[in-house]
Structure formats: C-alpha cells, structure tokens
Design an enzyme around this catalytic site. Structure first.
Site, PDB file in Angstrom:
ATOM      1  N   ASP A  21       9.202   2.503  -0.099  1.00 49.61           N
ATOM      2  CA  ASP A  21       9.726   1.320  -0.788  1.00 49.61           C
ATOM      3  C   ASP A  21      10.684   0.550   0.122  1.00 49.61           C
ATOM      4  O   ASP A  21      11.349   1.148   0.978  1.00 49.61           O
ATOM      5  CB  ASP A  21      10.442   1.774  -2.073  1.00 49.61           C
ATOM      6  CG  ASP A  21      10.713   0.607  -3.012  1.00 49.61           C
ATOM      7  OD1 ASP A  21      10.040  -0.446  -2.888  1.00 49.61           O
ATOM      8  OD2 ASP A  21      11.607   0.738  -3.867  1.00 49.61           O
ATOM      9  N   ASN A  23       9.781  -2.741   1.597  1.00 49.80           N
ATOM     10  CA  ASN A  23       9.155  -3.696   2.529  1.00 49.80           C
ATOM     11  C   ASN A  23       9.554  -5.140   2.235  1.00 49.80           C
ATOM     12  O   ASN A  23       9.887  -5.892   3.161  1.00 49.80           O
ATOM     13  CB  ASN A  23       7.626  -3.594   2.458  1.00 49.80           C
ATOM     14  CG  ASN A  23       7.096  -2.325   3.098  1.00 49.80           C
ATOM     15  OD1 ASN A  23       7.786  -1.663   3.868  1.00 49.80           O
ATOM     16  ND2 ASN A  23       5.869  -1.972   2.765  1.00 49.80           N
ATOM     17  N   ASN A  24       9.523  -5.539   0.950  1.00 53.77           N
ATOM     18  CA  ASN A  24       9.847  -6.940   0.630  1.00 53.77           C
ATOM     19  C   ASN A  24      11.313  -7.254   0.908  1.00 53.77           C
ATOM     20  O   ASN A  24      11.630  -8.333   1.424  1.00 53.77           O
ATOM     21  CB  ASN A  24       9.495  -7.253  -0.832  1.00 53.77           C
ATOM     22  CG  ASN A  24       8.005  -7.582  -0.992  1.00 53.77           C
ATOM     23  OD1 ASN A  24       7.367  -8.092  -0.072  1.00 53.77           O
ATOM     24  ND2 ASN A  24       7.461  -7.271  -2.163  1.00 53.77           N
ATOM     25  N   ARG A  25      12.205  -6.303   0.612  1.00 54.36           N
ATOM     26  CA  ARG A  25      13.629  -6.544   0.904  1.00 54.36           C
ATOM     27  C   ARG A  25      13.863  -6.625   2.413  1.00 54.36           C
ATOM     28  O   ARG A  25      14.682  -7.418   2.886  1.00 54.36           O
ATOM     29  CB  ARG A  25      14.495  -5.458   0.262  1.00 54.36           C
ATOM     30  CG  ARG A  25      14.852  -5.803  -1.193  1.00 54.36           C
ATOM     31  CD  ARG A  25      15.523  -4.666  -1.894  1.00 54.36           C
ATOM     32  NE  ARG A  25      14.547  -3.613  -2.157  1.00 54.36           N
ATOM     33  CZ  ARG A  25      14.827  -2.333  -2.262  1.00 54.36           C
ATOM     34  NH1 ARG A  25      16.081  -1.920  -2.102  1.00 54.36           N
ATOM     35  NH2 ARG A  25      13.878  -1.458  -2.518  1.00 54.36           N
ATOM     36  N   SER A  67      -0.871   2.063  -9.139  1.00 52.92           N
ATOM     37  CA  SER A  67      -1.569   1.465 -10.306  1.00 52.92           C
ATOM     38  C   SER A  67      -0.809   0.229 -10.778  1.00 52.92           C
ATOM     39  O   SER A  67      -1.409  -0.753 -11.214  1.00 52.92           O
ATOM     40  CB  SER A  67      -1.604   2.442 -11.483  1.00 52.92           C
ATOM     41  OG  SER A  67      -1.943   3.739 -11.098  1.00 52.92           O
ATOM     42  N   ASN A  69       1.068  -1.764  -8.953  1.00 54.77           N
ATOM     43  CA  ASN A  69       1.079  -2.856  -7.969  1.00 54.77           C
ATOM     44  C   ASN A  69       0.043  -3.949  -8.266  1.00 54.77           C
ATOM     45  O   ASN A  69       0.169  -5.068  -7.759  1.00 54.77           O
ATOM     46  CB  ASN A  69       0.854  -2.327  -6.538  1.00 54.77           C
ATOM     47  CG  ASN A  69       2.076  -1.642  -5.952  1.00 54.77           C
ATOM     48  OD1 ASN A  69       1.957  -0.844  -5.025  1.00 54.77           O
ATOM     49  ND2 ASN A  69       3.273  -1.929  -6.474  1.00 54.77           N
ATOM     50  N   TRP A  70      -0.956  -3.641  -9.099  1.00 51.06           N
ATOM     51  CA  TRP A  70      -1.931  -4.674  -9.491  1.00 51.06           C
ATOM     52  C   TRP A  70      -1.243  -5.830 -10.206  1.00 51.06           C
ATOM     53  O   TRP A  70      -1.770  -6.936 -10.255  1.00 51.06           O
ATOM     54  CB  TRP A  70      -3.021  -4.082 -10.394  1.00 51.06           C
ATOM     55  CG  TRP A  70      -3.950  -3.148  -9.680  1.00 51.06           C
ATOM     56  CD1 TRP A  70      -4.064  -1.797  -9.882  1.00 51.06           C
ATOM     57  CD2 TRP A  70      -4.918  -3.468  -8.670  1.00 51.06           C
ATOM     58  NE1 TRP A  70      -5.027  -1.267  -9.052  1.00 51.06           N
ATOM     59  CE2 TRP A  70      -5.567  -2.273  -8.298  1.00 51.06           C
ATOM     60  CE3 TRP A  70      -5.290  -4.666  -8.030  1.00 51.06           C
ATOM     61  CZ2 TRP A  70      -6.573  -2.231  -7.320  1.00 51.06           C
ATOM     62  CZ3 TRP A  70      -6.292  -4.616  -7.064  1.00 51.06           C
ATOM     63  CH2 TRP A  70      -6.915  -3.413  -6.722  1.00 51.06           C
ATOM     64  N   ARG A 189      11.885   9.161  -1.256  1.00 51.55           N
ATOM     65  CA  ARG A 189      11.768   7.737  -1.574  1.00 51.55           C
ATOM     66  C   ARG A 189      12.730   6.955  -0.692  1.00 51.55           C
ATOM     67  O   ARG A 189      13.940   7.200  -0.718  1.00 51.55           O
ATOM     68  CB  ARG A 189      12.069   7.464  -3.046  1.00 51.55           C
ATOM     69  CG  ARG A 189      11.870   5.981  -3.369  1.00 51.55           C
ATOM     70  CD  ARG A 189      12.109   5.624  -4.806  1.00 51.55           C
ATOM     71  NE  ARG A 189      11.720   4.237  -5.036  1.00 51.55           N
ATOM     72  CZ  ARG A 189      11.020   3.803  -6.065  1.00 51.55           C
ATOM     73  NH1 ARG A 189      10.625   4.661  -6.987  1.00 51.55           N
ATOM     74  NH2 ARG A 189      10.709   2.537  -6.183  1.00 51.55           N
ATOM     75  N   SER A 197       8.590   6.806 -10.066  1.00 48.44           N
ATOM     76  CA  SER A 197       7.620   5.713 -10.218  1.00 48.44           C
ATOM     77  C   SER A 197       6.168   6.164 -10.320  1.00 48.44           C
ATOM     78  O   SER A 197       5.290   5.572  -9.686  1.00 48.44           O
ATOM     79  CB  SER A 197       7.788   4.695  -9.083  1.00 48.44           C
ATOM     80  OG  SER A 197       9.058   4.080  -9.184  1.00 48.44           O
TER      81      SER A 197
HETATM   82  C1  M2E Z   1      -1.414   2.673   4.898  1.00 48.58           C
HETATM   83  C2  M2E Z   1      -2.665   2.400   4.423  1.00 48.58           C
HETATM   84  O1  M2E Z   1       1.999  -1.256   2.117  1.00 48.58           O
HETATM   85  C3  M2E Z   1       0.876  -0.787   2.782  1.00 48.58           C
HETATM   86  C4  M2E Z   1       0.170  -1.856   3.532  1.00 48.58           C
HETATM   87  C5  M2E Z   1      -0.970  -1.287   4.330  1.00 48.58           C
HETATM   88  C6  M2E Z   1      -0.529  -0.169   5.182  1.00 48.58           C
HETATM   89  N1  M2E Z   1       0.180   0.812   4.411  1.00 48.58           N
HETATM   90  C7  M2E Z   1       1.330   0.301   3.702  1.00 48.58           C
HETATM   91  C8  M2E Z   1      -0.219   2.108   4.267  1.00 48.58           C
HETATM   92  O2  M2E Z   1       0.421   2.837   3.591  1.00 48.58           O
HETATM   93  C9  M2E Z   1      -3.767   2.967   4.986  1.00 48.58           C
HETATM   94  C10 M2E Z   1      -3.611   3.837   6.027  1.00 48.58           C
HETATM   95 CL1  M2E Z   1      -4.996   4.581   6.732  1.00 48.58          CL
HETATM   96  C11 M2E Z   1      -2.363   4.132   6.506  1.00 48.58           C
HETATM   97  C12 M2E Z   1      -1.281   3.557   5.934  1.00 48.58           C
END
Ligand code: M2E
Length: 252
Positions: A21, A23-25, A67, A69-70, A189, A197
C-alpha cells in the site's frame, strides 16, 4: 544495515505476505502524474524478491489487485491492468534467471482473456522452478477465497459425494487458495494503515503482523530484513514462559 545476516533456519518465516500500500500517496508526494505511483511501485518488488530468494524464503505472496480495487476510477483500473500485463511479461525472464515459480491467486473470471492467457503462460513456463514461489494475488479477496472453497464442498454434497457432517476446518482448508503452501508466517502492510483489508484471511490465521509507515515504492530489502529479524526474535520468545523472558532480559 546488512541484509545478509544469517538466521537459524527454524526461526525463518517460510511464507511472507505483503500488502503493498502507498503507491498513490507516493505519486502525490513526488508530484508524479496520475497513476504514476503504481509505476514506481512496480519496481520496488524486484529487490524484495531477491532478498527472499537469497534468504531461503519458500513463498512470497503479494497483493497486486484486490476484489475491492475494481471500484477504483476506471482510468486507474485500466492502468493497473496494463501494468499487470507488462509486469508479467517483464518478470518471466527474471523468474527464469532465479528459478522462481510464478503463481496467481484470485478470481480470474473477472480478468480479460488476454490477461488470463498471459497468467496461464507464465505459470506453465515457471511450473518446475524450485528456488522460491512468488504468488501474485489479482482480483483476490479473502472472503471470496473462503466462499469459493465452500462452494466446492457444497457441490460435492449436492452430488452425494460428501456428507455435510464431514465438513471441518481441515477439509475446507484443502480448498482455499494456496492449500498446498505453508501457512502465512509474516503478514506485512506498508503505507501506514493498520488493516488486513480482506487479504489472506484463512491462510494468515496465525501470522505475525508487521505494519510500517513506509510507502510501498520506498520499501527496501533492509527494512524487510529487519522485520525478519524481529520475526525470529518473536519466534524465540514463543513458547517460553513470561518468567523465562524476564530472566533473559535481566541478564542482558
Ligand atoms: C506485480 C504484478 O500495483 C501493481 C501494478 C503492477 C505491478 N504490481 C503492482 C505487482 O504487484 C505482477 C507481477 Cl508478475 C509482479 C508484480
């Protein structure tokens, strides 16, 4: 801190699970464009995988797409789907180099045919690799997982192959995702929230929990190594009486 301190194998976690968790921040804090935090997050996994395989961790499971995140904005869902596909493509040669088996868990029926085919191909190409298993949870939810397992038992009951009275936690546990893997020992986390979550609910029943403020793109192997060390210390205390721990601490 060195990431290579040797720990007794019986104190090492066999299975580490991570909720990635923040990434957006991270994107907002660094003035990146919309969704670009996920792009940054994509690269954070490689050093973590390297640490785990070098340390002798058997299974690393990461929550790539839940699930829930959709329900994110459609543009973000579309970007995440693109990123998932490009990451899988990129990872196949790496898995080959490290001899890591790639597996996916979650409700694949929700995903595009192209992505489903790519996932099946990545699994087939890495199926015999034994150095570690990297599990990517996509369209995964712990409640979906348990309901999906229950449905399979119900179908056996309906077909007259199973008596309802014979259902117990051992039997249900054979039908959840990763039934053939060790239970989750450490659940981590990143990103500062204190929630599970709907991640691996069944599989994490006895997991040690670790929370860090670090946003996922900044999470590095040295922080994971410190958590694994803390895990070993908790394991060492486990089973000892509180008196033994008091004596131990007094003698330091
Ligand atoms: C991931 C997916 O937030 C996601 C974006 C894509 C990459 N990611 C984070 C992954 O968790 C697939 C593989 Cl094979 C490895 C990492």
């Amino acid at each position: 801190m060195s990431t290579s301190a040797v720990l007794a194998p019986d104190l090492l976690p066999r299975h580490i699970a991570i909720i990635m968790d923040g990434n957006n921040r991270y994107g907002k804090a660094n003035d990146l464009g919309k969704g670009q935090g996920h792009v940054a997050g994509k690269d954070a996994l490689d050093p973590i995988v390297e640490y785990c395989v070098n340390t002798g961790i058997e299974v690393l499971t990461v929550f790539a797409f839940s699930s829930e995140n959709w329900q994110r904005p459609p543009s973000e869902v579309a970007l995440l789907m693109q990123l998932l596909a490009s990451t899988i493509h990129e990872q196949i040669p790496r898995m080959n180099e490290y001899r890591i088996r790639l597996r996916f868990i979650g409700d694949r029926s929700q995903l595009s045919d192209d992505l489903q085919a790519l996932m099946a191909d990545a699994e087939a190409k890495t199926a015999d690799f034994k150095a570690m298993t990297l599990v990517i949870a996509i369209s995964y939810g712990g409640q979906w997982d348990i309901a999906h397992a229950a449905k399979q038992l119900a179908q056996q009951v309906e077909a007259g192959q199973l008596r309802a009275d014979d259902i117990n936690k051992e039997l249900l546990g054979n039908y959840v995702q990763l039934a053939d893997a060790p239970a989750v020992d450490m659940l981590i986390r990143t990103g500062g929230e204190y929630r599970i979550s709907n991640f691996l609910l069944w599989q994490s029943a006895y997991a040690e929990l670790f929370f860090t403020q670090t946003l996922w793109p900044n999470f590095a192997a040295d922080e994971l190594a410190a958590m694994v060390k803390e895990f070993a210390q908790r394991q060492r205390r486990f089973g000892k009486t509180s008196e033994q721990i008091v004596i131990e601490q007094a003698s330091r």
